[in-house]
Motif scaffolding. Structure first.
Motif, short mmCIF file in Angstrom:
data_model
loop_
_atom_site.label_atom_id
_atom_site.label_comp_id
_atom_site.label_asym_id
_atom_site.label_seq_id
_atom_site.Cartn_x
_atom_site.Cartn_y
_atom_site.Cartn_z
N SER A 36 0.85 -1.19 0.00
CA SER A 36 0.00 0.00 0.00
C SER A 36 0.88 1.24 0.00
CB SER A 36 -0.90 0.00 1.25
OG SER A 36 -1.56 1.25 1.38
N ASP A 79 -2.33 2.55 6.40
CA ASP A 79 -2.71 1.16 6.12
C ASP A 79 -1.57 0.22 6.52
OD1 ASP A 79 -5.11 2.04 5.08
OD2 ASP A 79 -4.43 1.97 3.00
N GLU A 95 -1.17 -0.63 10.27
CA GLU A 95 -2.13 -1.58 10.82
C GLU A 95 -1.62 -3.03 10.72
OE1 GLU A 95 -5.84 -1.02 8.86
OE2 GLU A 95 -6.14 1.02 9.63
#
Length: 207
Positions: free
Chosen positions: A149, A154, A157
């Motif tokens: 990503s 993102d 996480e």
């Protein structure tokens, strides 16, 4: 996890030094590159490299490349031929990973037991800054098998790291182009953000 906002242009030396300190202490850092976000640890420290494999869930037989601060550092960690260095000087810094015979200084765990190592000199001030003291791992910041990503939030996480250098969303999620310079002519192993035609043209001119 500590998150630091950092500028891509003229990045803070204080934040660069913080990232170096974290990796020097065995920690892992998510950092922006000229392609996608990378996951960095001290590439010469076996314990740190093992930690990186655990974080990514990466198979131990899959090699990880290194990032160095400048082209002149490449012969410290690898054994490029004279012709390979000519090619390297033409394409780096840039979005290319060059595959070269490694020196003993580079841990075998990093290369999956291979005698070759991938080396990057990104066209990015942050990358070159954080690798000024020792080479850092240059692998995408993602769980193995998952699409990288360009959004650092993102990435956070999924990965448990000590420090994130957040420079905002990446322009691209394409990795670097990988070129094997241990063979003649050079062989493009992966097409990414770099232009493989550049390699072919340079090789023909210098062959």
């Amino acid at each position: 996890m500590i998150i630091r906002k950092i500028r891509k242009e003229n990045p803070s030396q204080r934040l660069i030094d913080e990232a170096i300190s974290v990796m020097e202490s065995g920690g892992a850092v998510i950092y922006p590159t000229d392609t996608i976000y990378g996951l960095g640890v001290n590439a010469l420290d076996e314990k740190s490299v093992r930690k990186l494999f655990r974080i990514k869930g990466r198979a131990p037989d899959k090699p990880v490349s290194i990032c160095v601060s400048k082209v002149s550092e490449i012969p410290r960690f690898s054994k490029p031929s004279e012709h390979a260095m000519e090619v390297i000087r033409r394409i780096l810094p840039g979005p290319y990973t060059v595959l070269l015979e490694k020196r003993d200084l580079v841990p075998d765990i990093l290369t999956g037991g291979s005698s070759k190592v991938g080396v990057r000199v990104p066209d990015d001030e942050i990358c070159r800054g954080i690798s000024a003291k020792f080479p850092v791992t240059a692998t995408s910041a993602n769980i193995s098998g998952k699409q990288p990503s360009g959004n650092p939030h993102d990435i956070m996480e999924d990965l448990e790291v000590e420090l994130v250098l957040d420079a905002g969303e990446c322009d691209s999620t394409e990795p670097s182009t990988v070129v094997d310079l241990t063979v003649e002519p050079p062989s493009v192993l992966r097409i990414g953000r770099g232009d493989p035609e550049v390699i072919y043209r340079i090789s023909r001119c210098m062959g």
